[in-house]
Motif scaffolding. Structure first.
Motif, mmCIF file in Angstrom:
data_model
loop_
_atom_site.group_PDB
_atom_site.id
_atom_site.type_symbol
_atom_site.label_atom_id
_atom_site.label_comp_id
_atom_site.label_asym_id
_atom_site.label_seq_id
_atom_site.Cartn_x
_atom_site.Cartn_y
_atom_site.Cartn_z
ATOM 1 N N TYR A 1 60.785 51.014 21.077
ATOM 2 C CA TYR A 1 59.422 51.290 21.524
ATOM 3 C C TYR A 1 59.350 51.602 23.015
ATOM 4 N N VAL A 2 60.269 51.075 23.800
ATOM 5 C CA VAL A 2 60.226 51.277 25.237
ATOM 6 C C VAL A 2 61.658 51.223 25.768
ATOM 7 N N VAL A 3 61.955 52.071 26.749
ATOM 8 C CA VAL A 3 63.255 52.071 27.425
ATOM 9 C C VAL A 3 62.989 52.066 28.923
ATOM 10 N N LYS A 4 63.859 51.380 29.667
ATOM 11 C CA LYS A 4 63.679 51.263 31.110
ATOM 12 C C LYS A 4 65.048 51.114 31.774
ATOM 13 N N PHE A 5 65.386 52.088 32.664
ATOM 14 C CA PHE A 5 66.599 51.987 33.463
ATOM 15 C C PHE A 5 66.448 50.869 34.487
ATOM 16 N N HIS A 6 67.551 50.192 34.774
ATOM 17 C CA HIS A 6 67.531 49.239 35.871
ATOM 18 C C HIS A 6 67.490 50.032 37.175
ATOM 19 N N PRO A 7 66.534 49.753 38.068
ATOM 20 C CA PRO A 7 66.358 50.578 39.267
ATOM 21 C C PRO A 7 67.445 50.370 40.313
ATOM 22 N N THR A 8 68.669 50.753 39.990
ATOM 23 C CA THR A 8 69.770 50.714 40.942
ATOM 24 C C THR A 8 70.332 52.122 41.079
ATOM 25 N N THR A 9 71.244 52.276 42.014
ATOM 26 C CA THR A 9 71.768 53.621 42.277
ATOM 27 C C THR A 9 72.746 54.086 41.208
ATOM 28 N N ASP A 10 73.501 53.170 40.611
ATOM 29 C CA ASP A 10 74.506 53.596 39.637
ATOM 30 C C ASP A 10 73.895 53.922 38.279
ATOM 31 N N CYS A 11 72.795 53.223 37.883
ATOM 32 C CA CYS A 11 72.070 53.520 36.633
ATOM 33 C C CYS A 11 72.997 53.468 35.426
ATOM 34 N N SER B 1 65.797 47.953 26.522
ATOM 35 C CA SER B 1 65.019 48.621 25.471
ATOM 36 C C SER B 1 64.302 47.565 24.638
ATOM 37 N N GLY B 2 63.013 47.820 24.364
ATOM 38 C CA GLY B 2 62.233 46.932 23.506
ATOM 39 C C GLY B 2 62.103 47.504 22.118
ATOM 40 N N TRP B 3 62.225 46.638 21.102
ATOM 41 C CA TRP B 3 62.298 47.087 19.714
ATOM 42 C C TRP B 3 61.183 46.444 18.896
ATOM 43 N N THR B 4 60.997 46.996 17.704
ATOM 44 C CA THR B 4 59.951 46.487 16.820
ATOM 45 C C THR B 4 60.338 45.190 16.123
ATOM 46 N N ASP B 5 61.601 44.758 16.243
ATOM 47 C CA ASP B 5 62.018 43.484 15.642
ATOM 48 C C ASP B 5 61.892 42.341 16.645
ATOM 49 N N ASN B 6 61.018 42.488 17.659
ATOM 50 C CA ASN B 6 60.664 41.443 18.630
ATOM 51 C C ASN B 6 61.783 41.149 19.615
ATOM 52 N N LYS B 7 62.742 42.073 19.790
ATOM 53 C CA LYS B 7 63.886 41.814 20.659
ATOM 54 C C LYS B 7 63.900 42.807 21.817
ATOM 55 N N ILE B 8 64.519 42.367 22.911
ATOM 56 C CA ILE B 8 64.822 43.225 24.053
ATOM 57 C C ILE B 8 66.337 43.273 24.183
ATOM 58 N N LEU B 9 66.917 44.472 24.079
ATOM 59 C CA LEU B 9 68.366 44.646 24.127
ATOM 60 C C LEU B 9 68.760 45.308 25.429
ATOM 61 N N GLN B 10 69.841 44.831 26.000
ATOM 62 C CA GLN B 10 70.394 45.384 27.242
ATOM 63 C C GLN B 10 71.674 46.137 26.915
ATOM 64 N N THR C 1 56.117 46.782 26.644
ATOM 65 C CA THR C 1 56.425 47.230 28.003
ATOM 66 C C THR C 1 57.507 46.368 28.616
ATOM 67 N N ILE C 2 58.226 46.978 29.577
ATOM 68 C CA ILE C 2 59.221 46.284 30.392
ATOM 69 C C ILE C 2 59.026 46.775 31.825
ATOM 70 N N THR C 3 58.804 45.835 32.763
ATOM 71 C CA THR C 3 58.531 46.189 34.153
ATOM 72 C C THR C 3 59.365 45.298 35.064
ATOM 73 N N PHE C 4 60.152 45.916 35.978
ATOM 74 C CA PHE C 4 60.992 45.166 36.911
ATOM 75 C C PHE C 4 60.167 44.748 38.128
ATOM 76 N N THR C 5 60.407 43.507 38.601
ATOM 77 C CA THR C 5 59.702 42.952 39.764
ATOM 78 C C THR C 5 60.686 42.171 40.635
ATOM 79 N N ASP C 6 60.173 41.697 41.755
ATOM 80 C CA ASP C 6 60.928 40.805 42.646
ATOM 81 C C ASP C 6 62.272 41.426 43.021
ATOM 82 N N ASN C 7 62.218 42.618 43.621
ATOM 83 C CA ASN C 7 63.416 43.354 44.067
ATOM 84 C C ASN C 7 64.406 43.561 42.922
ATOM 85 N N ASN C 8 63.859 43.819 41.739
ATOM 86 C CA ASN C 8 64.637 44.165 40.542
ATOM 87 C C ASN C 8 65.498 43.008 40.045
#
Length: 554
Positions: A387-397, A402-411, A433-440
């Motif tokens: 349902y949602v994908v989010k890169f970690h905001p670093t330079t190497d990427c 990723s958030g899924w419909t089975d209630n899990k967040i996979l890295q 949704t997935i949102t990075f905070t506190d200097n990632n």
């Protein structure tokens, strides 16, 4: 009353105009009298100006309308006597009598009227030239053929009364039959056009049936030539190995010429314009609709700006296509990415914009090269939908969540696409949704379980759990440019603000309301300087608030 002593002799000489008008035989009296013949022998005297005695009242008893004090006790008849002279029906309290105009053409009368009645009489007047007078019941402005007639209850028999209504071509079906079912609407086509449209529709249906029969015969011949078993009715087509490889590998279409791939200096089409600078700049409220990008055949789920510069837009649609568009130059589609068999739910750029992720309803997440359009790797759970994908905001990427419909967040790690590196299992509903905070170092996730959870990146343990009975699901969350606040789009028609500090609490003094988003996953965002908050709504409108005052900008 005095009478003549003798009769006046009548002769033919009196008819002569040249004769003297003074009659010597008449006598004078105080009042002018004439003798009228009653018969041949008898005459009677008539007084043409009788004396009439007229009683004139005392002018001192007249009360002026603007008098505020009286020096005597007037009678009731004098107090309630009608006002003499020209009347003014609507004088204003702050104006003297005689200056009661409240419009440049005269006096406008105020009258309370509901919206439906006003629209009814307004449309009736502009359609037929008459309308009911609200101040005088039963009377009309203009010539009404029948009392109580309006544009909503007019019948066919009244069309003859108004010559402006065409009787040859009527756009209404069963117009004279009572009831709402008989009314076909004011925009109904003519009967002749309806007959022609019916014939065209019949021909189109026949042509489609013929094309379908020919296509099915050709498919059967192709299946026989390839050694496939012919498909029966209701069976899905079996994909060949080549088609599967193409879907897995993905294809791309560049919509420009070869000369547009690189400029005269050898720079890629992804390089931002030289006059586009990165840094703080003035932000203004949009006042004009500039451009519309069209190209998707179905609805668009998400759009993302190119990181830092924003000279490109990445869009994902329900047609399974991902397109990238130019913003500053020709404002056309540059490249189309084809690799998903179903609609695309979310996309996310890497920090440098050279790669992006796409999550689709076909249960696959693909990593693309933005410039060449090639699929670098694919990721899947084989059990649920991303349902949602989010890169970690670093330079190497190299890592993303990723958030899924089975209630899990996979890295996942892009260098090892076969398996995920971490699993976060605390939510009780689909992750939105997935949102990075506190200097990632941390990230916040929202779910359909109407809760917010704060995590340490890499640690599958919840740091803070926010769930209240009055809370609603939050399908969109955005980080404020100063990094201290989170804007959460709540489905109870308001945008909530949470602090990103150690306490991670709700700011009860600041919330943005006025829009309608109940049942819609409308996105929320901020201006680059953080002065304005932007959101869509269920009616297709764009709402803008001031960050400090939380007031709607008009």
């Amino acid at each position: 009353m005095s009478t003549f002593p003798s009769l006046v002799a009548y002769s033919e000489e009196d008819d002569d105009p040249s004769s003297n008008t003074n009659n010597p035989t008449t006598t004078t009296t105080p009042t002018p009298n004439i003798v009228a013949p009653l018969n041949s022998n008898i005459f009677k005297t008539i007084n043409l100006a009788p004396s009439i005695s007229q009683k004139i009242g005392d002018s001192s008893n007249l009360i002026k309308p603007d008098t505020r004090s009286l020096s005597y006790n007037p009678t009731v008849d004098e107090l309630y006597a009608p006002i003499l002279g020209p009347s003014i029906q609507h004088p204003k309290s702050n104006q003297p009598i005689g200056f009661a105009r409240n419009h440049h053409i005269g006096v406008v009368e105020d009258h309370v009227l509901n919206a439906f009645s006003f629209d009814e009489q307004y449309n009736t007047f502009h359609s037929y030239g008459f309308a009911a007078d609200p101040s005088l019941p039963g009377k009309y402005v203009g010539e009404a053929p029948v009392p109580g007639l309006s544009v909503y209850n007019i019948i066919a028999s009244d069309n003859n009364a108004n010559p402006n209504i065409s009787t040859e071509k009527k756009k209404r079906k069963n117009f004279g039959v009572a009831g709402t079912d008989s009314f076909a609407g004011p925009w109904r086509t003519f009967d002749e056009h309806d007959k022609r449209d019916e014939e065209i529709q019949k021909l189109q249906v026949e042509n489609k049936l013929k094309e379908g029969e020919n296509a099915s015969e050709k498919d059967k011949e192709k299946d026989k030539g390839k050694g496939k078993r012919p498909r029966g009715e209701g069976e899905e087509e079996e994909e060949t190995e080549e088609e599967k490889k193409q879907k897995e590998s993905g294809t791309t279409v560049f919509h420009g010429g070869k000369e547009q791939l690189r400029d005269y200096l050898g720079r890629s089409w992804m390089v931002p314009p030289s006059d586009l600078k990165v840094g703080p700049h003035d932000v203004f409220i949009p006042k004009k609709w500039i451009h519309t990008w069209t190209g998707h055949t179905q609805g668009v789920n998400i759009t993302r700006f190119f990181p830092e510069y924003g000279h490109l837009i990445l869009s994902a649609g329900l047609d399974g296509k991902v397109k990238i568009w130019d913003v500053y130059n020709k404002r056309k589609v540059i490249r189309t990415y084809l690799g998903h068999s179903k609609g695309v739910r979310d996309v996310c750029f890497s920090t440098d914009g050279k790669k992006f992720l796409s999550a689709s309803f076909d249960r696959i997440i693909k990593l693309w090269d933005t410039e060449t359009g090639q699929v670098i790797s694919s990721f899947t759970n084989n059990k649920s939908l991303p349902y949602v994908v989010k890169f970690h905001p670093t330079t190497d990427c190299n890592e993303f969540l990723s958030g899924w419909t089975d209630n899990k967040i996979l890295q996942f790690d892009t260098r090892t696409p076969d398996k995920f590196t971490q699993e976060y299992t605390e939510h009780l509903g689909t992750v939105n949704t997935i949102t990075f905070t506190d200097n990632n170092r941390r990230f916040v996730s929202s779910s359909d379980d109407k809760s917010l959870r704060l995590w340490d990146y890499g640690t599958p343990v919840t740091i803070k759990y926010v769930s209240e009975p009055h809370m609603h699901s939050m399908p969109a969350i955005e980080l404020h440019p100063n990094g201290k606040w989170l804007l959460a789009q709540s489905l109870d028609n308001q945008i909530l603000v949470y602090s990103t500090g150690e306490k991670f609490t709700l700011n009860k003094k600041k919330r943005f309301t006025g829009h309608l988003v109940s049942g819609y996953a409308c996105q929320v965002s901020c201006s680059p300087d953080g002065r304005y908050v932007i959101s869509g709504d269920g009616d297709g409108k764009l709402w803008i608030w001031e960050w400090k005052s939380a007031k709607v900008c008009k």
